[in-house]
Design a protein around this motif. Sequence first.
Motif, short mmCIF file in Angstrom:
data_model
loop_
_atom_site.label_atom_id
_atom_site.label_comp_id
_atom_site.label_asym_id
_atom_site.label_seq_id
_atom_site.Cartn_x
_atom_site.Cartn_y
_atom_site.Cartn_z
N THR A 34 0.83 -1.21 0.00
CA THR A 34 0.00 0.00 0.00
C THR A 34 0.87 1.26 0.00
O THR A 34 0.53 2.26 -0.65
CB THR A 34 -0.95 -0.01 1.22
OG1 THR A 34 -0.28 -0.64 2.32
CG2 THR A 34 -2.24 -0.71 0.92
N ASP A 35 1.98 1.21 0.72
CA ASP A 35 2.84 2.40 0.79
C ASP A 35 3.53 2.66 -0.56
O ASP A 35 3.63 3.81 -1.01
CB ASP A 35 3.89 2.20 1.89
CG ASP A 35 4.60 3.50 2.23
OD1 ASP A 35 3.89 4.49 2.52
OD2 ASP A 35 5.84 3.54 2.19
N CYS A 36 3.96 1.59 -1.21
CA CYS A 36 4.59 1.76 -2.54
C CYS A 36 3.55 2.22 -3.55
O CYS A 36 3.84 3.04 -4.43
CB CYS A 36 5.26 0.45 -2.98
SG CYS A 36 6.74 0.08 -2.03
N LEU A 37 2.31 1.69 -3.42
CA LEU A 37 1.23 2.13 -4.32
C LEU A 37 0.94 3.61 -4.09
O LEU A 37 0.74 4.38 -5.04
CB LEU A 37 -0.02 1.29 -4.06
CG LEU A 37 -1.13 1.42 -5.09
CD1 LEU A 37 -0.70 0.87 -6.44
CD2 LEU A 37 -2.38 0.68 -4.62
N ALA A 38 0.95 4.03 -2.81
CA ALA A 38 0.72 5.45 -2.49
C ALA A 38 1.81 6.31 -3.15
O ALA A 38 1.51 7.35 -3.75
CB ALA A 38 0.72 5.65 -0.98
N ALA A 39 3.06 5.87 -3.05
CA ALA A 39 4.17 6.63 -3.64
C ALA A 39 4.02 6.69 -5.16
O ALA A 39 4.26 7.73 -5.79
CB ALA A 39 5.50 5.97 -3.27
N HIS A 40 3.58 5.58 -5.76
CA HIS A 40 3.36 5.54 -7.21
C HIS A 40 2.25 6.51 -7.62
O HIS A 40 2.38 7.26 -8.60
CB HIS A 40 3.02 4.10 -7.60
CG HIS A 40 2.66 3.92 -9.03
ND1 HIS A 40 3.57 4.05 -10.06
CD2 HIS A 40 1.47 3.62 -9.63
CE1 HIS A 40 2.96 3.86 -11.21
NE2 HIS A 40 1.70 3.59 -10.99
N LEU A 41 1.15 6.51 -6.86
CA LEU A 41 0.03 7.41 -7.18
C LEU A 41 0.44 8.87 -7.03
O LEU A 41 0.02 9.72 -7.81
CB LEU A 41 -1.17 7.09 -6.28
CG LEU A 41 -1.91 5.80 -6.65
CD1 LEU A 41 -2.81 5.34 -5.51
CD2 LEU A 41 -2.73 6.00 -7.93
N ALA A 42 1.28 9.15 -6.03
CA ALA A 42 1.73 10.54 -5.82
C ALA A 42 2.63 10.97 -6.98
O ALA A 42 2.65 12.14 -7.35
CB ALA A 42 2.46 10.66 -4.50
N GLU A 43 3.36 10.02 -7.57
CA GLU A 43 4.15 10.36 -8.77
C GLU A 43 3.24 10.60 -9.97
O GLU A 43 3.48 11.49 -10.79
CB GLU A 43 5.13 9.22 -9.08
CG GLU A 43 6.35 9.24 -8.20
CD GLU A 43 7.39 8.18 -8.58
OE1 GLU A 43 8.41 8.12 -7.89
OE2 GLU A 43 7.17 7.40 -9.55
N ARG A 44 2.16 9.82 -10.07
CA ARG A 44 1.24 9.99 -11.20
C ARG A 44 0.44 11.28 -11.09
O ARG A 44 0.10 11.89 -12.11
CB ARG A 44 0.27 8.80 -11.28
CG ARG A 44 0.92 7.50 -11.71
CD ARG A 44 -0.14 6.43 -11.96
NE ARG A 44 -1.07 6.81 -13.00
CZ ARG A 44 -2.32 6.34 -13.10
NH1 ARG A 44 -2.78 5.48 -12.22
NH2 ARG A 44 -3.10 6.73 -14.08
N LEU A 45 0.06 11.66 -9.86
CA LEU A 45 -0.77 12.87 -9.67
C LEU A 45 -0.15 13.70 -8.52
O LEU A 45 -0.63 13.69 -7.39
CB LEU A 45 -2.21 12.45 -9.32
CG LEU A 45 -3.28 13.52 -9.38
CD1 LEU A 45 -3.40 14.10 -10.80
CD2 LEU A 45 -4.64 12.96 -8.95
N PRO A 46 0.93 14.43 -8.82
CA PRO A 46 1.66 15.12 -7.75
C PRO A 46 0.83 16.16 -6.99
O PRO A 46 1.13 16.45 -5.84
CB PRO A 46 2.82 15.81 -8.49
CG PRO A 46 2.92 15.10 -9.80
CD PRO A 46 1.55 14.60 -10.13
N GLU A 47 -0.22 16.71 -7.60
CA GLU A 47 -1.03 17.73 -6.92
C GLU A 47 -2.10 17.09 -6.03
O GLU A 47 -2.89 17.82 -5.41
CB GLU A 47 -1.76 18.63 -7.93
CG GLU A 47 -1.00 19.03 -9.16
CD GLU A 47 -1.07 17.94 -10.25
OE1 GLU A 47 -0.24 17.01 -10.18
OE2 GLU A 47 -1.93 18.03 -11.13
N ALA A 48 -2.16 15.77 -5.94
CA ALA A 48 -3.26 15.11 -5.23
C ALA A 48 -3.38 15.61 -3.80
O ALA A 48 -2.39 15.84 -3.11
CB ALA A 48 -3.05 13.60 -5.22
#
Length: 350
Positions: free
Chosen positions: A128-142
């Motif tokens: 989950t933490d790696c997925l969170a990091a991946h999503l933050a890279e995909r949508l940095p303004e999230a």
Amino acid sequence: MFLLYGAYGYTGELVAREANARGRDVVLAGRRADPLDDLAAELDCERRVFPVDAAADHLDGVDCVLNCAGPFAETADPMVDACLATGTDYLDVTGEMEVFEALAARDAAAEAAGVTLLPGVGFDVVPTDCLAAHLAERLPEATHLRLGFDALGSVSPGTAATAVDSLGEGGAVRRDGRIQRVPSAWKSRRIDFGDGERTAVTIPWGDVATAYYTTGIGNVEVYAGVPPGAVLALRASRPLEPLLSLPLVTDTLQSLVHRVAAGPGERKRERTTCRVWGEARVVGESGIERRAVSRLRTPNTYALTVDSALAAVERTLSGDAPAGFTTPGGAFGPEFVLGLDGVEGFDDAG
Ligand SMILES: NC(=O)c1ccc[n+]([C@@H]2O[C@H](COP(=O)([O-])OP(=O)(O)OC[C@H]3O[C@@H](n4cnc5c(N)ncnc54)[C@H](OP(=O)(O)O)[C@@H]3O)[C@@H](O)[C@H]2O)c1
């Protein structure tokens, strides 16, 4: 060399056997001599017997501790004291939100001592933490993050005991950067974990603490897939929560847990898999919402825990982890999870 504390527990023993099979230089440790002697003799490893609050006297020659002795609310603090005093890196497999927060508060002390504090290197929270990091890279303004998992497989006695300890505390989410207590199963939603939609409810999972440190996103909810009837049952149990934290009730449940729970056997660990889902969101100035959704598929939670904990130890021993408090995705990046056995992803959508 690394020291494995809690080596004769269910998870500790799985890690000890795998470390041994991989030819790693490991010292087995725990507070009771008998079970430790048997395991150390079988695996032909050095062993050290000591209570956790005497750890500082037993870390000679140790570069890194992997703590598998939970509940970590009891063991993390004293072991971290010893690690800071001796300049030893600290890793554990906690999933306890309060433990993550307590270790995050020791960031400056750890950085000054040149020591890595890396809790949560098991199933909770690596995927989950790696997925969170991946999503933050995909949508940095999230600004909002939802994470979820659908884990089919039984739990070990220690996980059940840790869960019993936190009964009565209700749920938790992160709001505007702060952890906020909410009722159990506070929100429910339908989530497509990658296999069709199913019902999931909010749970006070470790990522409520860690995802914020990994991504900087201040609003975090974590969901677990549950059978359809479970939502009503969980909500109906809310009035009982104060009762569930009474010592008499938790002591009785603890002794029951240790009598009936044996942890999943090898066949179950090999057969069961887990699906992990995450969604990052932001509403732009125009009022239009943007979303990124990604998914992962992992092996059984315990198989993943053994592999991820050993991989994190190896990376830490190689000097890849920063000094101070860190998270798996923060220390090693989102791709860390993709290097583990049997993990498939990231499956990106949205
Ligand atoms: N992050 C994850 O995904 C993940 C995965 C697996 C497990 N876990 C967590 O890991 C913990 C262990 O689980 P398990 O299934 O291995 O449990 P277990 O079979 O009950 O083993 C627990 C181990 O911890 C030791 N221990 C407990 N309290 C201690 C204390 N105060 N001082 C010293 N040693 C202590 C026990 O020693 P004694 O027998 O001497 O009491 C035993 O060796 C649980 O908290 C569980 O939630 C997390």
